[in-house]
Write a protein that holds these residues in place. Sequence first.
Motif, PDB file in Angstrom:
ATOM      1  N   LEU A 123      42.374 -52.599 -14.809  1.00 55.87           N
ATOM      2  CA  LEU A 123      42.026 -52.323 -13.419  1.00 55.87           C
ATOM      3  C   LEU A 123      40.577 -51.879 -13.294  1.00 55.87           C
ATOM      4  N   LEU A 124      40.159 -50.955 -14.150  1.00 53.26           N
ATOM      5  CA  LEU A 124      38.853 -50.339 -13.996  1.00 53.26           C
ATOM      6  C   LEU A 124      37.721 -51.251 -14.424  1.00 53.26           C
ATOM      7  N   ALA A 125      37.998 -52.179 -15.284  1.00 56.60           N
ATOM      8  CA  ALA A 125      36.964 -53.108 -15.722  1.00 56.60           C
ATOM      9  C   ALA A 125      36.701 -54.188 -14.683  1.00 56.60           C
ATOM     10  N   GLY A 126      37.494 -54.166 -13.620  1.00 54.69           N
ATOM     11  CA  GLY A 126      37.302 -55.164 -12.572  1.00 54.69           C
ATOM     12  C   GLY A 126      37.768 -56.537 -12.983  1.00 54.69           C
ATOM     13  N   ARG A 127      38.737 -56.610 -13.880  1.00 54.19           N
ATOM     14  CA  ARG A 127      39.211 -57.910 -14.345  1.00 54.19           C
ATOM     15  C   ARG A 127      40.141 -58.500 -13.302  1.00 54.19           C
ATOM     16  N   ARG A 128      39.791 -59.666 -12.820  1.00 49.37           N
ATOM     17  CA  ARG A 128      40.570 -60.296 -11.768  1.00 49.37           C
ATOM     18  C   ARG A 128      40.881 -61.721 -12.186  1.00 49.37           C
ATOM     19  N   ARG A 129      42.155 -61.996 -12.380  1.00 47.13           N
ATOM     20  CA  ARG A 129      42.547 -63.342 -12.794  1.00 47.13           C
ATOM     21  C   ARG A 129      42.493 -64.282 -11.589  1.00 47.13           C
ATOM     22  N   LEU A 130      42.410 -65.553 -11.875  1.00 47.30           N
ATOM     23  CA  LEU A 130      42.482 -66.549 -10.821  1.00 47.30           C
ATOM     24  C   LEU A 130      43.844 -66.472 -10.149  1.00 47.30           C
ATOM     25  N   THR A 220      57.669 -74.554 -27.860  1.00 47.79           N
ATOM     26  CA  THR A 220      56.452 -74.821 -28.640  1.00 47.79           C
ATOM     27  C   THR A 220      55.565 -75.876 -27.980  1.00 47.79           C
ATOM     28  N   VAL A 221      56.129 -76.646 -27.044  1.00 46.01           N
ATOM     29  CA  VAL A 221      55.329 -77.698 -26.404  1.00 46.01           C
ATOM     30  C   VAL A 221      54.486 -77.136 -25.268  1.00 46.01           C
ATOM     31  N   GLY A 222      54.663 -75.866 -24.937  1.00 47.20           N
ATOM     32  CA  GLY A 222      53.951 -75.286 -23.821  1.00 47.20           C
ATOM     33  C   GLY A 222      52.484 -75.029 -24.102  1.00 47.20           C
ATOM     34  N   PHE A 223      51.706 -74.904 -23.039  1.00 49.92           N
ATOM     35  CA  PHE A 223      50.281 -74.597 -23.158  1.00 49.92           C
ATOM     36  C   PHE A 223      49.889 -73.629 -22.061  1.00 49.92           C
ATOM     37  N   THR A 224      48.975 -72.744 -22.362  1.00 53.03           N
ATOM     38  CA  THR A 224      48.416 -71.814 -21.387  1.00 53.03           C
ATOM     39  C   THR A 224      47.041 -72.320 -20.960  1.00 53.03           C
ATOM     40  N   LEU A 225      46.510 -71.721 -19.911  1.00 61.13           N
ATOM     41  CA  LEU A 225      45.158 -72.086 -19.486  1.00 61.13           C
ATOM     42  C   LEU A 225      44.138 -71.845 -20.597  1.00 61.13           C
ATOM     43  N   PRO A 226      44.140 -70.675 -21.266  1.00 56.43           N
ATOM     44  CA  PRO A 226      43.180 -70.480 -22.369  1.00 56.43           C
ATOM     45  C   PRO A 226      43.338 -71.506 -23.479  1.00 56.43           C
ATOM     46  N   ALA A 227      44.574 -71.928 -23.744  1.00 60.52           N
ATOM     47  CA  ALA A 227      44.793 -72.915 -24.804  1.00 60.52           C
ATOM     48  C   ALA A 227      44.173 -74.258 -24.442  1.00 60.52           C
ATOM     49  N   ILE A 228      44.328 -74.681 -23.184  1.00 63.35           N
ATOM     50  CA  ILE A 228      43.736 -75.945 -22.748  1.00 63.35           C
ATOM     51  C   ILE A 228      42.217 -75.871 -22.812  1.00 63.35           C
ATOM     52  N   ILE A 229      41.657 -74.738 -22.404  1.00 66.13           N
ATOM     53  CA  ILE A 229      40.203 -74.566 -22.475  1.00 66.13           C
ATOM     54  C   ILE A 229      39.743 -74.667 -23.919  1.00 66.13           C
ATOM     55  N   GLY A 230      40.485 -74.046 -24.828  1.00 65.02           N
ATOM     56  CA  GLY A 230      40.135 -74.117 -26.242  1.00 65.02           C
ATOM     57  C   GLY A 230      40.190 -75.535 -26.779  1.00 65.02           C
ATOM     58  N   ALA A 257      40.898 -63.824 -20.822  1.00 64.87           N
ATOM     59  CA  ALA A 257      41.841 -64.827 -21.326  1.00 64.87           C
ATOM     60  C   ALA A 257      43.244 -64.261 -21.519  1.00 64.87           C
ATOM     61  N   ASP A 258      43.334 -62.996 -21.915  1.00 61.59           N
ATOM     62  CA  ASP A 258      44.653 -62.410 -22.176  1.00 61.59           C
ATOM     63  C   ASP A 258      45.464 -62.187 -20.908  1.00 61.59           C
ATOM     64  N   LEU A 259      44.857 -62.342 -19.738  1.00 62.15           N
ATOM     65  CA  LEU A 259      45.584 -62.182 -18.486  1.00 62.15           C
ATOM     66  C   LEU A 259      46.387 -63.433 -18.131  1.00 62.15           C
ATOM     67  N   TYR A 260      46.127 -64.537 -18.827  1.00 60.86           N
ATOM     68  CA  TYR A 260      46.792 -65.806 -18.525  1.00 60.86           C
ATOM     69  C   TYR A 260      47.822 -66.089 -19.617  1.00 60.86           C
TER      70      TYR A 260
END
Length: 326
Positions: A123-130, A220-230, A257-260
């Motif tokens: 919260l305090l770091a101002g981290r705001r996910r999409l 195991t077939v799933g993907f996250t947003l950070p994974a696709i970016i990687g 990245a850890d928020l997604y």
Amino acid sequence: MTLNNDKPEHLDPRTVEEYFRLGVKTAFTLLQSPFAQMQIDPSRDEIELLTPAKGSTPEVTTFERLSAERIVKDNQEWFRLVVDAEGMHYEAYVLIESIVDQLRTGASLRHAVSEAVLSLKDLLAGRRRLTDEKELGLIGELLVLRHLIDKSGETSALESWLGPLAEEHDFALEDFDAEVKTTKSELRTHLIGSDTQLEPSPGRPLYLVSIQLTRSGSATVGFTLPAIIGEVRALLEQSLRGFDQKLESLGWRDTDADLYKTAYSLRTTPRAYFIDDRFPAITSARLDLVVPQRAHVSSVSYRVNVTDLKHSTIGAPLIDFCEVPA
């Protein structure tokens, strides 16, 4: 409003949201000794804590969402701590509540803030996910981009990706344009954000590329947003900097990245729909014909359900990305 000093009433998330929806400032006395008052300010999307100034001012300069100052009110010095609660109303309230719990034990405000922030660093770091809508949209565009890199090479693929540049269409390929829409609905229902998104450019065929995702859980077939970016980054040699700049323009930050954490998989094979005169699109040209004083309509957004529409064969390099009609 005064809450019990020995055992203050805890507000649940729904109640906190209701106070923000009221649209007027609401003050709560959370503690009588030392005095501590919380104020919810919907107009500023803030929660404020006011308590008598004793000791040093809390050190909060490293936190984007926190500010602290010493003020004079009613001939008395006070500490005024303000939390930017945009998008995190309940979390901001929990932080104030945690600080007051520390004050109740006799801690100084400086110490109370230091202890409370340890459990609420996000919260305090101002981290705001999409937003979920933007996250899904970015995943869809990246799936297309990854395919284009494989088929056309990184330079051509990155140049064709216009979504981050706020152009009318997401991709401008050699022979056609493509507007990519992604949903996690069982139906192919997509949000169209303007009256130009589905309006073809002169002399340029336009396709809507419909992508359906579903939550994959632990599959195991799933993907996250950070994974696709990687995965996309791993394919780039010459264009990595340009790719990262486009991601940043869309609101992506690697530190978040850890928020997604949600993993998705394709619900169905993507489909392409040719935007012709029969397609149910609300466009600027069509509005000009039916809306009086059209110039006074400043924005248009709508949802279109293409589930039962006939999909089309799209050309290379997306022909093997989308389902070919039977």
